[in-house]
Design an enzyme around this catalytic site. Sequence first.
Site, PDB file in Angstrom:
ATOM      1  N   SER A  79       0.864  -1.188   0.000  1.00  0.00           N
ATOM      2  CA  SER A  79       0.000   0.000   0.000  1.00  0.00           C
ATOM      3  C   SER A  79       0.895   1.230   0.000  1.00  0.00           C
ATOM      4  O   SER A  79       2.032   1.180   0.493  1.00  0.00           O
ATOM      5  CB  SER A  79      -0.856   0.003   1.276  1.00  0.00           C
ATOM      6  OG  SER A  79      -1.318   1.306   1.552  1.00  0.00           O
ATOM      7  N   TYR A 104      -1.592  -0.675  10.276  1.00  0.00           N
ATOM      8  CA  TYR A 104      -1.668  -1.032   8.849  1.00  0.00           C
ATOM      9  C   TYR A 104      -0.429  -0.516   8.113  1.00  0.00           C
ATOM     10  O   TYR A 104       0.186  -1.245   7.327  1.00  0.00           O
ATOM     11  CB  TYR A 104      -2.955  -0.442   8.274  1.00  0.00           C
ATOM     12  CG  TYR A 104      -3.195  -0.733   6.817  1.00  0.00           C
ATOM     13  CD1 TYR A 104      -3.512  -2.028   6.391  1.00  0.00           C
ATOM     14  CD2 TYR A 104      -3.108   0.271   5.850  1.00  0.00           C
ATOM     15  CE1 TYR A 104      -3.748  -2.297   5.046  1.00  0.00           C
ATOM     16  CE2 TYR A 104      -3.344   0.012   4.511  1.00  0.00           C
ATOM     17  CZ  TYR A 104      -3.660  -1.269   4.114  1.00  0.00           C
ATOM     18  OH  TYR A 104      -3.890  -1.542   2.782  1.00  0.00           O
TER      19      TYR A 104
END
Length: 272
Positions: A152, A165
């Site tokens: 990501s 995350y």
Amino acid sequence: MNKLFELTNKVIVITGGGGILCGTLARALGDEGAKIAVWDINEKAAVSIANEIKSNKATSVGVKCDVLDKESLKTAKERTVAELGQIDILINGAGGNKKEATTSEDLSFFDLPADAVRCVLELNFMGTFLTTQIVAEDIAKRGEGVILNISSISSFRPLTKVMGYSAAKAAVNNFTQWLAVHICQNYSKDIRVNAIAPGFFLTEQNRFLLTDEKTGELTARGKAIIDHTPMARFGKPEELIGTVMWLLSDAAKFVTGIVVPVDGGFSSFGGV
Ligand code: NAD
């Protein structure tokens, strides 16, 4: 040119294949003539995507699999090899964030529950590591294949609110580079390990952060993202397909250990 991007008859495992981004990739790779094993903890979602692929005259199997459970991974691998043949390509797509691991006006950093953060770290990092251990062992023995991790843009510079995350995806990038080198040095020069780092795509994992649950309007965070994305919009899942086909095929034969942002320019923009 077509031959360079050829994936016909390649057996591809895609974890999280029942989800939005990886489901889109699974369908597209099926259309290219690859044989797709859709692995997901949500069996219904995995089988549904596999059925869609089969209805398009491609070969696919939907398999229930928990990427955090080695026995489940082994069983999924056995079934995939029995039904589709030896695995050529692994896409580690299972991942995501959790509301409970996200700071907000109601949840300070100091109150973040350790279990929720651990869960996000485990799914994104350990899920990638364990699946690779189980699947890539066969690829290493055969000496040929490709591993692609889904990272990501939060891995390059952490995004606000999603601490666990961001840390987990940073670990995925580091692992991508480590494994690319380790595999070349110890197993085969014909096995490549890369990652893509998608920017913002509106899916179930981030909808609660980017749009108002009641009105569907953009939240302040959603607006800030659009303002910081030179292309001024969220990505569409199908816009990942070209980069993925490049990294999986011989078109990227001399490319290993890289993380490619697919983000409308978000990670290049300093904000001014
Ligand atoms: P999604 O929630 O639609 O898909 C994730 C899938 O993973 C789901 O089908 C879920 O059932 C499955 N899954 C969850 N836990 C699992 C487990 N233990 N074992 C096996 N499967 C499991 O999310 P998505 O947005 O399509 O995300 C796919 C990947 O892309 C994730 O790794 C995510 O972190 C990454 N990503 C997404 C975005 C975005 O904007 N949506 C941006 C960057 C990166």
